[in-house]
Design a protein around this motif. Structure first.
Motif, PDB file in Angstrom:
ATOM      1  N   ALA A  65      -0.638  -9.741  -9.923  1.00  0.00           N
ATOM      2  CA  ALA A  65      -0.845  -8.297  -9.402  1.00  0.00           C
ATOM      3  C   ALA A  65       0.110  -7.817  -8.124  1.00  0.00           C
ATOM      4  N   ASP A  66      -0.149  -8.903  -7.051  1.00  0.00           N
ATOM      5  CA  ASP A  66       0.430  -8.588  -5.773  1.00  0.00           C
ATOM      6  C   ASP A  66       2.133  -8.723  -6.212  1.00  0.00           C
ATOM      7  N   ALA A  67       2.640  -9.663  -6.992  1.00  0.00           N
ATOM      8  CA  ALA A  67       3.911  -9.463  -7.223  1.00  0.00           C
ATOM      9  C   ALA A  67       4.538  -8.174  -7.997  1.00  0.00           C
ATOM     10  N   ALA A  68       3.688  -7.870  -8.711  1.00  0.00           N
ATOM     11  CA  ALA A  68       3.941  -6.553  -9.627  1.00  0.00           C
ATOM     12  C   ALA A  68       3.867  -5.410  -8.599  1.00  0.00           C
ATOM     13  N   GLU A  69       3.173  -5.444  -7.718  1.00  0.00           N
ATOM     14  CA  GLU A  69       2.990  -4.371  -6.733  1.00  0.00           C
ATOM     15  C   GLU A  69       4.470  -4.409  -5.842  1.00  0.00           C
ATOM     16  N   LEU A  70       4.694  -5.576  -5.402  1.00  0.00           N
ATOM     17  CA  LEU A  70       5.938  -5.545  -4.312  1.00  0.00           C
ATOM     18  C   LEU A  70       6.961  -5.273  -5.227  1.00  0.00           C
ATOM     19  N   GLN A  71       7.001  -5.650  -6.378  1.00  0.00           N
ATOM     20  CA  GLN A  71       8.378  -5.454  -7.232  1.00  0.00           C
ATOM     21  C   GLN A  71       8.526  -3.770  -7.651  1.00  0.00           C
ATOM     22  N   GLY A  72       7.325  -3.207  -7.874  1.00  0.00           N
ATOM     23  CA  GLY A  72       7.286  -1.866  -7.915  1.00  0.00           C
ATOM     24  C   GLY A  72       7.839  -1.107  -6.624  1.00  0.00           C
ATOM     25  N   ASP A  73       7.440  -1.851  -5.454  1.00  0.00           N
ATOM     26  CA  ASP A  73       7.876  -1.118  -3.923  1.00  0.00           C
ATOM     27  C   ASP A  73       9.035  -1.199  -3.931  1.00  0.00           C
ATOM     28  N   GLY A  74       9.772  -2.208  -4.200  1.00  0.00           N
ATOM     29  CA  GLY A  74      11.104  -2.563  -4.125  1.00  0.00           C
ATOM     30  C   GLY A  74      11.902  -1.698  -5.122  1.00  0.00           C
ATOM     31  N   LEU A  75      11.471  -1.618  -6.275  1.00  0.00           N
ATOM     32  CA  LEU A  75      11.981  -0.526  -7.229  1.00  0.00           C
ATOM     33  C   LEU A  75      11.972   0.784  -6.655  1.00  0.00           C
ATOM     34  N   ALA A  76      11.038   1.185  -6.026  1.00  0.00           N
ATOM     35  CA  ALA A  76      10.981   2.636  -5.637  1.00  0.00           C
ATOM     36  C   ALA A  76      11.964   2.916  -4.679  1.00  0.00           C
ATOM     37  N   ARG A  77      11.961   1.750  -3.522  1.00  0.00           N
ATOM     38  CA  ARG A  77      12.912   1.896  -2.307  1.00  0.00           C
ATOM     39  C   ARG A  77      14.446   1.767  -2.891  1.00  0.00           C
TER      40      ARG A  77
END
Length: 118
Positions: A70-82
């Protein structure tokens, strides 16, 4: 236990003129089958406790793996948003600086979708 032994000994030795005043028990020896049964009970308790601890450890490993995912997916989502934000800023700058046309948010979003898939 001492009183039971004392009573039996007093009764048996009374015929011979002995009086039993006190009995001291220093060691109790149980029959082998009783000892084996008691040892098996203790063994089964330890095995049950070990199985419970192993199951709890397995549960913790599963929970921690899910949390990490879940943490990895969250970080991936943050990176994609940036990343998308940087692309939009670049598009806005490119459109505003190179053309006289004022781009709307909707137009920039459409352009982003087109660039993302092509």
């Amino acid at each position: 236990l001492s009183s039971s032994i004392s009573a039996e000994l007093s009764e048996a030795l009374c015929e011979f003129g002995f009086i039993v005043s006190n009995v001291l028990c220093t060691e109790i020896r149980l029959h082998k089958s009783v000892m084996d049964a008691m040892n098996e009970i203790n063994r089964q308790k330890r095995l049950r406790d070990a199985a419970i601890m192993e199951a709890e450890a397995h549960k913790i490993r599963i929970v921690k793996a899910a949390e990490a995912e879940a943490d990895a997916a969250e970080l991936q989502g943050d990176g994609l948003a940036r990343q998308r934000g940087a692309i939009i800023d670049g598009l806005r700058t490119a459109v505003l600086e190179r053309t006289d046309h004022k781009a709307t948010t909707e137009e920039l979003s459409k352009l982003l979708v087109i660039l993302q898939y092509f």
